[in-house]
Design an enzyme around this catalytic site. Sequence first.
Site, PDB file in Angstrom:
ATOM      1  N   ASP A  96       0.766  -1.082  -0.084  1.00 40.42           N
ATOM      2  CA  ASP A  96       0.041  -0.049   0.105  1.00 40.42           C
ATOM      3  C   ASP A  96       0.977   1.256   0.111  1.00 40.42           C
ATOM      4  OD1 ASP A  96      -0.853   0.396   3.557  1.00 40.42           O
ATOM      5  OD2 ASP A  96       0.906  -0.439   2.486  1.00 40.42           O
TER       6      ASP A  96
ATOM      7  N   HIS B 191       9.581  -0.466   8.618  1.00 45.42           N
ATOM      8  CA  HIS B 191       8.711  -1.751   8.714  1.00 45.42           C
ATOM      9  C   HIS B 191       8.589  -2.278   7.478  1.00 45.42           C
ATOM     10  CE1 HIS B 191       6.846   0.735  12.112  1.00 45.42           C
ATOM     11  NE2 HIS B 191       6.724   1.807  11.537  1.00 45.42           N
TER      12      HIS B 191
HETATM   13  O1  RIB Z   1       2.343  -0.517  10.897  1.00 45.30           O
HETATM   14  C1  RIB Z   1       3.339  -0.068   9.873  1.00 45.30           C
HETATM   15  C2  RIB Z   1       2.659  -0.720   8.516  1.00 45.30           C
HETATM   16  O2  RIB Z   1       1.595   0.193   8.269  1.00 45.30           O
HETATM   17  C3  RIB Z   1       3.512  -0.377   7.362  1.00 45.30           C
HETATM   18  O3  RIB Z   1       3.375  -1.342   6.422  1.00 45.30           O
HETATM   19  C4  RIB Z   1       3.152   0.977   6.899  1.00 45.30           C
HETATM   20  O4  RIB Z   1       3.406   1.205   5.441  1.00 45.30           O
HETATM   21  C5  RIB Z   1       1.713   1.007   7.210  1.00 45.30           C
HETATM   22  O5  RIB Z   1       1.089   0.211   6.037  1.00 45.30           O
HETATM   23 CA    CA Z   2       3.052  -0.766   4.109  1.00 49.13          CA
END
Ligand code: RIB
Ligand code: CA
Length: 303
Positions: A8, A238
């Site tokens: 996303d 992340h």
């Molecule tokens: O909590 C972090 C996640 O949520 C990552 O994938 C960031 O891109 C959002 O999608």
């Molecule tokens: Ca993400």
Amino acid sequence: MKLIIDTDPGIDDAMAIAYAAAAPEIDLIGLTTVFGNTLIDQSSRNARFLLDKLNLTVPVSQGASWAWGRDSHRASVHVHGPEGFGDVTDIPDLGKNHHMPAAEYLVEMARCHKGQLTVCAVGPLTNIADAIALDPAFSSNLARLVIMGGAVFCRGNVTQHAEANIHNDPIAAQSVFDRPPETVLVGLDVTMQTLYQGSDFDALAKQSPDFGGFLRDISDFYLRFYQDIADQDGCGLHDSTAVIACSHEDMFETVETGVRVVQDGPSVGRTVPDPNRPAIKVCQDVDAVGVVNLFTERLSSLP
Ligand code: RIB
Ligand code: CA
């Protein structure tokens, strides 16, 4: 390693897709897009823009617009900006999406590359749950599913209990955790250890003026969010940490447990260990310095 990233994009998604493009051991065969940080059409447009910028001619297959049981979605503009790339808003709409929707594309690729394909899900798990529902053989056809999501032994980031990807579609997440392929869960338990600071982005932009410079430009917004909300100098890598877990599992310490997703109330989206559900590998600790250095080393090779 053949890889599809379900994404996303999203600022840290952009970093993860760039890492996959730069990692010699990864054969990125496609992207599937999902709502989350952005609305679905923005996710797909941003994914196609990133692949063009990375000179990668792989398909983008568009997936879900909203979560199971819902009929709309509100993008996280306060975290990723109005167009998903922070302060950078003039994103051109390049190319076209693959003719197959994401769930069909995932099922087809898992079948074509039986036992060879890793899927790294770095957004809500809606497309993955749809693929499992579409083809009972999907899970067994996959080599592995690596998920960026959850906060099993630590606090969340959307609420004190829940991490964003799981919080965005708790029903789909539970459906995936209850019928999992070989799965590794890379949650905030480890991705809040792999932090990247403004100085890291500046240094990266010197090594990689074009793409590194773009990542520095889009990350300012993300770094301000972390500073304002969490009083923290640096953002979590992340999604890149999850992609690195696909090929460098030895950098992570995991525990095997089933996972229950709280479905309602103030802790909706919370991920709780549950021995009565199918066991998956939950990351508890990480060689954070090693992951950050590997990320920088690989990204520095980009133009
Ligand atoms: O909590 C972090 C996640 O949520 C990552 O994938 C960031 O891109 C959002 O999608
Ligand atoms: Ca993400």
